[in-house]
Design a protein around this motif. Structure first.
Motif, PDB file in Angstrom:
ATOM      1  N   ILE A  83       0.823  -1.213   0.000  1.00  0.00           N
ATOM      2  CA  ILE A  83       0.000   0.000   0.000  1.00  0.00           C
ATOM      3  C   ILE A  83       0.860   1.268   0.000  1.00  0.00           C
ATOM      4  CG2 ILE A  83      -2.018  -1.076   1.092  1.00  0.00           C
ATOM      5  CD1 ILE A  83      -1.063   0.249   3.745  1.00  0.00           C
ATOM      6  N   ARG A  84       2.149   1.081  -0.157  1.00  0.00           N
ATOM      7  CA  ARG A  84       3.074   2.208  -0.256  1.00  0.00           C
ATOM      8  C   ARG A  84       2.964   3.154   0.949  1.00  0.00           C
ATOM      9  NH1 ARG A  84       3.705   2.791  -5.945  1.00  0.00           N
ATOM     10  NH2 ARG A  84       4.290   4.974  -5.839  1.00  0.00           N
ATOM     11  N   ASP A 138       9.734  10.057  -3.521  1.00  0.00           N
ATOM     12  CA  ASP A 138       9.049  11.295  -3.151  1.00  0.00           C
ATOM     13  C   ASP A 138       9.350  12.445  -4.100  1.00  0.00           C
ATOM     14  OD1 ASP A 138       7.790  10.201  -0.981  1.00  0.00           O
ATOM     15  OD2 ASP A 138       9.421  10.673   0.402  1.00  0.00           O
ATOM     16  N   GLN A 190       9.232  13.058 -11.493  1.00  0.00           N
ATOM     17  CA  GLN A 190       8.498  12.050 -10.738  1.00  0.00           C
ATOM     18  C   GLN A 190       8.866  10.692 -11.325  1.00  0.00           C
ATOM     19  OE1 GLN A 190       4.270  12.848 -10.045  1.00  0.00           O
ATOM     20  NE2 GLN A 190       3.905  10.648 -10.124  1.00  0.00           N
ATOM     21  N   SER A 238       4.766   6.410 -10.468  1.00  0.00           N
ATOM     22  CA  SER A 238       3.403   6.856 -10.183  1.00  0.00           C
ATOM     23  C   SER A 238       3.155   6.813  -8.679  1.00  0.00           C
ATOM     24  CB  SER A 238       2.404   5.953 -10.896  1.00  0.00           C
ATOM     25  OG  SER A 238       1.094   6.264 -10.471  1.00  0.00           O
ATOM     26  N   ARG A 239       2.335   7.741  -8.214  1.00  0.00           N
ATOM     27  CA  ARG A 239       1.995   7.739  -6.792  1.00  0.00           C
ATOM     28  C   ARG A 239       0.943   6.686  -6.471  1.00  0.00           C
ATOM     29  NH1 ARG A 239       5.409  11.131  -5.291  1.00  0.00           N
ATOM     30  NH2 ARG A 239       5.331  13.389  -5.540  1.00  0.00           N
ATOM     31  N   ARG A 240       0.326   6.117  -7.519  1.00  0.00           N
ATOM     32  CA  ARG A 240      -0.664   5.096  -7.178  1.00  0.00           C
ATOM     33  C   ARG A 240       0.015   3.752  -6.952  1.00  0.00           C
ATOM     34  NH1 ARG A 240      -4.795   5.576 -11.959  1.00  0.00           N
ATOM     35  NH2 ARG A 240      -3.596   7.014 -13.209  1.00  0.00           N
ATOM     36  N   PRO A 241      -0.581   2.943  -6.103  1.00  0.00           N
ATOM     37  CA  PRO A 241       0.078   1.692  -5.742  1.00  0.00           C
ATOM     38  C   PRO A 241      -0.187   0.586  -6.753  1.00  0.00           C
ATOM     39  CG  PRO A 241      -1.905   1.944  -4.461  1.00  0.00           C
ATOM     40  CD  PRO A 241      -1.832   3.144  -5.355  1.00  0.00           C
TER      41      PRO A 241
END
Ligand code: SF4
Ligand code: SF4
Ligand code: SF4
Ligand code: SF4
Lengths: 310, 339
Positions: free
Chosen positions: A199-200, A219, A224, A227-230
């Motif tokens: 779940i990062r 971070d 970037q 992706s920030r999504r898991p």
């Protein structure tokens, strides 16, 4: 333990001792910060002391600290000393010879996921109980995978040693050898399953004493990197990136795997790299602050089997 | 109404014609809500999946819109998730958690259509908790193991059968005309009341939080904050696994002339949480970040909505890697001392 900590505080050798105290749940101890001799009386040490407290060292710049370390924790401290992250004279190392840490998840499996409402540490292991059951468990049945073949239970570096030195166990990479023997498709499927769970939350990174970058690559927003999504692929990217940053540095303390709230099997990756460092370069991290670091040392005799035609 | 356990699989399969059905599942020591296996009637009956069902209404990551630059302008597309869903086996605390998300995402001045689209298409079937665990503290926060807030139906396990309380039109529509259900008798409701009494009897004593808000109004600069966070390592286990935490972040995933606007969960525990573009961070250390978590849940949310944004599910207590127990923290704050 209590006596040692008490003395250090009373004599003003240190003004803060970071150790363990009983937690609020069965099977749990928690990091504890003792600043007075009275507080030192709450310290405990046993096979449930699952956190690696070396991480906290990095947070304090003024205090003179006493720090409780197990064998593997001491090795992570050695790596930090070697990497100039900690000043040796600021910390009084309270070493505890360790015979292994209990993996709470294995205990949960043994009682079929039922709630454990009480637990007691015994000489041999633990007794756990819940509604309608009581079970006597030997430590060896529920040992963390890293502890099963731990050669350095007695800290390699300390100022005060609390307790008797322990015997080294025999190196055991059975888990990694068995995994290496699987066909690639099965290995891939296993990692996909583990990575999908992540779940990062970054608990693994945040508890690791050797993850101390001021800005972690995950971070960064410019650029970037992931992706920030898991999503499984991005989770994998994070874990591979982290594992490579720890290659030749990770000391197999297992703190990251125990911290993970969803039980991702992080030690498959970490221990594979530890085993490779050992097999290919004869290198073990965190044994001596004077030891050169693996990845920044060039030796013309290094094996090059991984290079095509090498 | 009453449904026999043997008929549950058929009922759930019947829903699949119109809905995607999600059930709690446990495998390899890990539990979460996943799609139903048709024909099996399987759902995990333990309390409180490790991961809450929050992501089914408020996903961990979702595309809000995508764009593509063309020679004649920009092509924009919004992405709504319009799947019709039944969430089966929801525990009362998690249902209450959804009610708090509702407040945030459907307030007058901020209508979140992404959330609302999912919410309006979702039916919640609850399952009463017969055996609360020692980390359950819903009764300290106005809930309870048989609580109905936010649910469309509440099922109570009577052994061979379930008693079904119909709580909202959405729930009524779901079972209307379904042959698996027969009316319940007075004896059944009597059994339900007894089970509820039994479950309440198993709950840990209620925490007295009555003085909490006032303490928080006054103690922003207290020394209690210097110590209470100390072991926290600043991960997001507590906030991501919390059914009420709802902070999010927007990021852009760009590839050449096209890209996505992505919304993901964020956590007050992260240093990035309120980092300004200038480099200044009003919450520079773990102390301020931990205080924010407590203040948001137990003070600001109360000011905005009249309730504390904690439902007492206990997940943050069970899964915190350093056993930072929120019940303990609240006790210390109320007492005004640090342990
Ligand atoms: S602790 Fe576990 S869930 Fe959290 S980021 Fe690490 S592997 Fe993922
Ligand atoms: S990666 Fe894990 S096992 Fe290795 S040093 Fe860090 S916390 Fe310990
Ligand atoms: S309280 Fe625990 S779970 Fe929450 S951020 Fe701190 S260490 Fe992580
Ligand atoms: S906190 Fe209450 S509602 Fe939630 S699982 Fe426990 S008993 Fe059930």
């Amino acid at each position: 333990m209590r006596q040692a900590a008490r003395r250090l505080l009373e004599e003003n050798t240190v003004n803060l001792v970071i150790g363990y105290a009983w937690g609020t749940l069965p099977l749990r101890t928690a990091p504890f910060f003792a600043r007075t001799p009275a507080e030192a009386d709450r310290l405990v040490y046993n096979s449930l002391c699952e956190n690696n407290l070396v991480k906290y060292l990095l947070r304090y710049s003024k205090e003179k600290l006493g720090l409780v370390v197990k064998g593997c924790d001491a090795r992570s401290l050695v790596v930090l000393l070697r990497e100039n992250q900690v000043q040796r004279d600021r910390v009084h190392i309270i070493g505890v010879p360790c015979t292994g840490v209990i993996d709470r998840r294995k205990v949960m499996e043994l009682v079929d996921g039922q709630e454990v409402t009480g637990a007691e540490v015994t000489v041999e292991g633990i007794v756990v109980r819940g509604e309608g059951f009581e079970k006597d468990i030997k430590t060896d049945e529920v040992l963390c995978v890293s502890c099963r073949g731990c050669k350095y239970g007695t800290p390699v570096l300390y100022d005060t040693l609390v307790g008797e030195e322990v015997r080294a166990r025999e190196e055991n990479f059975g888990d990694i050898r068995a995994f290496e023997a699987l066909p690639p498709s099965e290995r891939e499927a296993y990692f996909a399953q583990e990575m999908a769970k992540c779940i990062r939350c970054y608990a693994c990174r945040n508890v690791c004493p050797l993850c101390y970058c001021t800005e972690c690559f995950v971070d960064s927003s410019r650029p970037q990197w992931l992706s920030r999504r898991p999503a499984t692929a991005d989770n994998f990217f994070f874990h591979l990136g982290r594992a490579y940053h720890l290659a030749g540095r990770c000391v197999d303390c297992g703190a990251c795997a125990r911290a993970c709230p969803v039980g991702v099997d992080l030690m498959k990756l970490n221990r594979k790299l530890i085993k490779d460092a050992k097999d290919l370069f004869g290198y073990e991290a965190g044994l001596d602050p004077g030891q050169p670091s693996l990845l920044s040392t060039f030796d013309p005799n290094d094996p090059e089997r991984f290079i095509l035609g090498g | 109404m009453i449904i026999r356990k043997a008929a549950v699989a058929k009922f759930l399969d019947g829903l699949l014609k119109e809905y995607a059905v999600y059930i709690p599942r446990r495998r390899e020591g890990y539990s979460e809500y996943t799609p139903l296996d048709p024909g099996s009637g399987y759902f995990w009956q333990g309390l409180n999946t490790q991961k809450p069902p929050k992501e089914l209404l408020f996903p961990h990551g979702e595309t809000l819109y995508s764009y593509r630059l063309r020679s004649d302008g920009v092509e924009l597309r919004t992405h709504f998730d319009e799947e019709k869903r039944v969430l089966f086996g929801i525990r009362p605390c998690d249902a209450k958690g959804f009610c708090y998300l509702d407040r945030v995402f459907t307030r007058q001045d901020y209508q979140d259509v992404y959330y609302q689209t999912r919410r309006n298409n979702t039916v919640l079937i609850g399952l009463a908790c017969l055996a609360p665990t020692t980390t359950c503290f819903c009764t300290s926060l106005g809930g309870g193991p048989f609580d109905t807030e936010g649910l469309d139906l509440l099922w109570v396990d009577l052994g061979e059968r379930y008693a079904v309380r119909v709580l909202a039109p959405k729930g009524e529509a779901l079972i209307k005309g379904r042959p698996e259900f027969v009316p319940a008798g007075e004896a059944d409701w009597q059994a339900v009341r007894e089970l509820e009494g039994g479950a309440l009897g198993k709950m840990a004593p209620v925490l007295d939080l009555s003085g909490l808000k006032k303490r928080l109004d006054e103690n922003y600069s207290d020394s209690v904050w210097d110590r209470v966070f100390e072991k926290c390592i600043g991960c997001a286990a507590c906030t991501y696994l919390c059914p009420t935490c709802h902070c999010f972040d927007l990021s852009y995933e760009v590839e050449g002339s096209q890209g996505l606007c992505v919304r993901t969960w964020d956590s007050c525990a992260f240093p990035l949480f309120t980092l300004h573009a200038s480099g200044h961070n009003p919450r520079p250390t773990g102390k301020e970040r931990f205080r924010q978590r407590v203040m948001h849940k137990f003070r600001y949310f109360v000011e905005n909505w009249g309730v504390m944004s904690c439902v007492g599910c206990g997940r943050c207590i069970i899964h915190c890697p350093v056993n930072l127990d929120i019940r303990d923290v609240l006790r210390q704050i109320i007492a005004g001392v640090s342990a």
